[in-house]
Each structure stands twice: as structure tokens, then as C-alpha cells.
Design an enzyme around this catalytic site. Structure first.
Site, mmCIF file in Angstrom:
data_model
loop_
_atom_site.group_PDB
_atom_site.id
_atom_site.type_symbol
_atom_site.label_atom_id
_atom_site.label_comp_id
_atom_site.label_asym_id
_atom_site.label_seq_id
_atom_site.Cartn_x
_atom_site.Cartn_y
_atom_site.Cartn_z
ATOM 1 N N SER A 64 0.836 -1.203 0.000
ATOM 2 C CA SER A 64 0.000 0.000 0.000
ATOM 3 C C SER A 64 0.868 1.249 0.000
ATOM 4 O O SER A 64 0.599 2.218 -0.726
ATOM 5 C CB SER A 64 -0.925 0.000 1.221
ATOM 6 O OG SER A 64 -1.835 -1.082 1.192
ATOM 7 N N ALA A 177 -4.903 -0.781 -2.402
ATOM 8 C CA ALA A 177 -4.178 -0.173 -1.290
ATOM 9 C C ALA A 177 -5.140 0.000 -0.120
ATOM 10 O O ALA A 177 -6.268 0.476 -0.296
ATOM 11 C CB ALA A 177 -3.602 1.177 -1.696
ATOM 12 N N LYS A 178 -4.686 -0.365 1.057
ATOM 13 C CA LYS A 178 -5.505 -0.179 2.259
ATOM 14 C C LYS A 178 -5.162 1.203 2.821
ATOM 15 O O LYS A 178 -4.361 1.349 3.746
ATOM 16 C CB LYS A 178 -5.229 -1.288 3.277
ATOM 17 C CG LYS A 178 -6.251 -1.380 4.407
ATOM 18 C CD LYS A 178 -5.969 -2.621 5.262
ATOM 19 C CE LYS A 178 -6.910 -2.701 6.451
ATOM 20 N NZ LYS A 178 -8.291 -3.030 6.046
ATOM 21 N N SER A 179 -5.739 2.216 2.193
ATOM 22 C CA SER A 179 -5.383 3.595 2.524
ATOM 23 C C SER A 179 -6.458 4.256 3.382
ATOM 24 O O SER A 179 -7.645 3.910 3.311
ATOM 25 C CB SER A 179 -5.177 4.414 1.247
ATOM 26 O OG SER A 179 -6.405 4.645 0.596
ATOM 27 N N TYR A 183 -11.257 4.801 3.189
ATOM 28 C CA TYR A 183 -12.241 4.492 4.225
ATOM 29 C C TYR A 183 -13.191 5.646 4.517
ATOM 30 O O TYR A 183 -14.105 5.503 5.331
ATOM 31 C CB TYR A 183 -11.527 3.972 5.476
ATOM 32 C CG TYR A 183 -11.111 2.534 5.276
ATOM 33 C CD1 TYR A 183 -11.879 1.491 5.777
ATOM 34 C CD2 TYR A 183 -10.008 2.212 4.505
ATOM 35 C CE1 TYR A 183 -11.541 0.169 5.540
ATOM 36 C CE2 TYR A 183 -9.651 0.895 4.263
ATOM 37 C CZ TYR A 183 -10.419 -0.122 4.775
ATOM 38 O OH TYR A 183 -10.085 -1.434 4.531
#
Length: 326
Positions: A64, A177-179, A183
Site C-alpha cells: 500500500s 491499497a488499504k489507505s 475508508y
């Protein structure tokens, strides 16, 4: 205390007290969402505290960060034999570094059953859309956290709705990507569900196909087969998602990654969420329509049992998914 058991937080290689773990109000991450993170669990197994798929989570964190050009290899050449930006504007951690820092943080807080939250974020050197002006930092926190969707959810299931909000379109925000920024979309899905009396929401992609929950991947069971949206449907490459696929295939359950129209949610025999926080949580109803018999299905139950046997070290860890803390 909202984060029970969290006494020390790892920040840039040092432990700081919970009360002193602060950043400036003008930090880039606050104004522009420039952060990437992970969520993983440490289980108090029969053989001691163990983190589930630690290496994979650490790798995804760095993946990410790479997508958002926060890692050292993303510093472009300046054409004069050097690099365009100062080295300290990038992180240079390896997977092994993040692994050890995570384990050290659990040990420092003397926990054996906890949630782990690593975060890479840009600091307070300047403001403006250009992130290369701000140094990245890495922090890791751990705390005791129960069942994400409620203590009874793993057995009884949860009631969900299909959200009016859609997931990010391709080539806008990278879904792989866990950005932090992604969220904000998830919060819209979650808030709408809560306001409408549901536990969770399911978002569709920009083309109208089923994508995922606000913080979970999604599976359907239909005629004995396990169906899940592909990565191209704007889903995060979930580590629990991958685990369920692996376990199901070993159990002889056919797994198909395919585009799923919304109406299949109403016709499925079983539906469940997966995620590090949610683990494997059955869905009892979608838009007030019962899923199957309106309770946890047999395949969901079988997958749950196999999953928890592995993460709680009741069976052989043949996949090498557990990393013991002490």
C-alpha cells in the site's frame, strides 16, 4: 478506556506512552488522508499467543505504501546520479522489520489476545497536495478488541443492506491499497446502514456489481459453490478472503471469483463477510430478505470451524499462517 491494554505504542522505532502518542494538527495525514494501514489479530491459542498471517499483513502494508510512493524505491532519479527527494521523505522498512516491530509491541503491552494496527502516515513539515514535502512515519498499536460485528454475530449472523454508495471507480482511488482515504467511502456505507437500522452495508462497484462491505470482503454460497467478487470489482485483496479460498478448496468446495449482480444476494443459499476484524461473519438478511433460512448456513459454519481451528492452533498449521509472539 477505548483501547484496553494499549499502554505503549511503537513509533518510528521507539515505544511511547499511550498518552504521549500524538501528532501535530497540521500533519499531512489529517488534511489529505495520506496514510496506509493494516488490521490483524493475535490469538491466544492453545500453544501461546500467535499472530495470524503476520508476514502477509506486513507485506500488504508495504505494498500500500509503495502504491502511494511512500517507500524508498519510489524516490525517482534526478538525472544527475542522485535522487529527486531527500531519503527521509520515504520509509525504508522491510517486511521483517514490520514483523518484529509488531511482535515487540505485543510483548511490550503484555497482551496475548489483541488487535494490531500498523499505520504509515505523512507528517507536519508542510501543507499542500504534494506529499513529498512531508516525512512518513510508522506507528504500531495493539489493544484488546472483541468481535467486530457483535458477540453473537458469528453464530446468528447480521442484517445488512445494499448501500446507495458505490465503491471507487477504476483508476481513481486504488482499491488494492488499504489507505486511510479509501475508508471515507467506507464510512458513508457504514453510517447509512446504521441510520437505516442495519449492522452493515454492502457496496456495489461503479458498474453495479457487488463489491464488498464497509470493511469486509464478501462470499456467497449457491448450489454448493463459493462465489466471491474478483479484485477488478474494486475489492481489497483481503488476507482472510485468501485464507477462506485456500481452506474451502482444501475442503473440496469449488471457489469461483466472478462478477456478482446485486440480485444474487437475494437468491443465495448463504452469504458471509470475511476480514481480520470480522473473521467469518454470516449474513442473516439483505435488505430485509432472509438469506437461506435466515441463519448461519452449513458451509459457512464448516468454514468457520476450520478457520478457528487453525487460528487457535487446535490443528496443524500446515499453511504456516501463525507467528508466535513469545
Amino acid at each position: 478506556m477505548p483501547f484496553p491494554g494499549c499502554k505503549k505504542i511503537w513509533l518510528d522505532g521507539e515505544f511511547v506512552d499511550f498518552e504521549d502518542a500524538k501528532i501535530h494538527l497540521l500533519s499531512h495525514v489529517i488534511h489529505y488522508g495520506t496514510g496506509v494501514f493494516e488490521g490483524e489479530r493475535c490469538y491466544n491459542t492453545e500453544k501461546g499467543a500467535a499472530v495470524f498471517r503476520l508476514k502477509d499483513h506486513s507485506q500488504r502494508l508495504l505494498n500500500s505504501a509503495r502504491i502511494y510512493r511512500m517507500t524508498s524505491e519510489c524516490n525517482p532519479p534526478d538525472g544527475k546520479g542522485g535522487r529527486m527527494f531527500p531519503d527521509d521523505m520515504f520509509i525504508d522498512y522491510t517486511v521483517a522489520d514490520i514483523n518484529e516491530a509488531s511482535l515487540a509491541t505485543i510483548r511490550e503491552n503484555e497482551l496475548d489476545n489483541c488487535y494490531i494496527r500498523p499505520l504509515v502516515f505523512r507528517g507536519d513539515e508542510a501543507l499542500g497536495v504534494n506529499p513529498f514535502t512531508c516525512k512518513p512515519h510508522v506507528m504500531i498499536a495493539v489493544w484488546e478488541w472483541g468481535k467486530y460485528l457483535g458477540p453473537e454475530a458469528l453464530e446468528k449472523g447480521v442484517d445488512v443492506q445494499v448501500s446507495t454508495w458505490t465503491r471507487m471507480a477504476p483508476n481513481t482511488f486504488p482499491a488494492m491499497a488499504k489507505s486511510c482515504a479509501n475508508y471515507m467511502n467506507s464510512q458513508l456505507v457504514k453510517m447509512e446502514a446504521i441510520i437505516n437500522g442495519f449492522v452493515e452495508g454492502i457496496a456495489c462497484d461503479v458498474y453495479g456489481y457487488v463489491s464488498e462491505g464497509s470493511g469486509e470482503n464478501l462470499f456467497l454460497v449457491k448450489d454448493g459453490r463459493l462465489l466471491t467478487p474478483p479484485l477488478g470489482a474494486s475489492v481489497l485483496p483481503g488476507i482472510t478472503r485468501n485464507s477462506v479460498i485456500t481452506i474451502a478448496e482444501d475442503m473440496g468446495i469449488q471457489v469461483v471469483e466472478q462478477l456478482i449482480p446485486r440480485e444474487m444476494l437475494y437468491l443465495a443459499d448463504e452469504v458471509f463477510f470475511t476480514g481480520s476484524a470480522a473473521e467469518i461473519t454470516p449474513i442473516a438478511s439483505v435488505d430485509h430478505i432472509p438469506v437461506g433460512k435466515g441463519s448461519r448456513g452449513e458451509i459457512t459454519k464448516a468454514l468457520q470451524e476450520r478457520f478457528f481451528d487453525i487460528v487457535e492452533a487446535r490443528v496443524e498449521d500446515k499453511y504456516g499462517w501463525l507467528t508466535f509472539v513469545y
